[in-house]
Design a protein around this motif. Sequence first.
Motif: not given
Length: 348
Positions: A36-61
């Motif tokens: 459901r979350v991914l579907a809403c993100a797709e509809d809204l055109g949301y893309r996560p900020n990878r750099a910000a996510r890396a700072l939080i999770t410690g992972r770069t993907h």
Amino acid sequence: MPATIRDVARASGVHISTVSRAFSAPHLVNPETRVRVLACAEDLGYRPNRAARALITGRTHNIGLIVADIANPFFPPLIKAAEGQARYRDYHVFVADTSEDASAEEELVHALAKQVDGVLLCSPRMSNSLIEQVSREVPVVVINRLVAGLPCVMMDVGQGARAAVEHLLGLGHRQIALLGGPRGSWTNREIRRAAGVAARAGGAELTVLGPNHPTEEGGRTVAEQVRRSGVTAVLAYNDLMAIGLIEGLDALGLRVPEDVSVIGVDDITLSRLTRPKLTTVATPTAAAGRTAVDMLLQHDPDASRGARGRGAAAGDRRTTAQVMLQTELVVRDSTGPVPPPGRNAPGA
């Protein structure tokens, strides 16, 4: 105005932290909720900020993929398969080329260590001890090399070399040459070991010529040695060398397979386009790329990231599995019956 994580949370009826986990740690989110979350993100055109996510999770993907020679046709199918599998797992791949240089390989691992969540080392030229050392800095999966205690994806070139030599024995060849590859190559050692065992078992003599540069030019330059040796068949380290050898033999007036039979290893696209079409040992390069990515991502990323720089800490759950993928002999036109005695002898 670009959609934010708050917009996705509001639209999907969940907390912002749940949206964050749906992207960064999907295994912690209920599957229906994540869809459901991914579907809403797709509809809204949301893309996560990878750099910000890396700072939080410690992972770069991000994943580093280091290959010995990107110009070698053996590597592109592996790279493409690894990139596809990584993209499926929401990871990106950075590809780097070492030009068969062990020191460049080590430098690249150190350079990538803090920019990626793990490194795939394909046909590495570093020593096993050095590979073990860099694996303490960043999670590593080794492709085309066996390193004790580390996850490895290998292609059974030993089995392929045995099948190749047995094929030549069945055609009556008893004087066989092996064109060796580069020093420090695990694949080269495996081919040499298995070919030697198969030749002795069949009462044949195996002449090793090498080490050689694993290129078309490397095969071409050894053609004169092959002619002088008087062998009737050759197993080359890879297809590029085999193709170069055929060109070199042709320049010397020797025909393949009428005068000398030739077998390669890899089954690159060129092996089907040469004249004669090359008999070769097909290696599952694409499967190796996909398998290596999956093995790298099996470990607990948060635990291994926390342990980085401190060696293999107790929380580090990275896999140490070692997988051997099967090879297959593909018989085409570059092998034939042993020629009459003296037909390809020196000076003939």
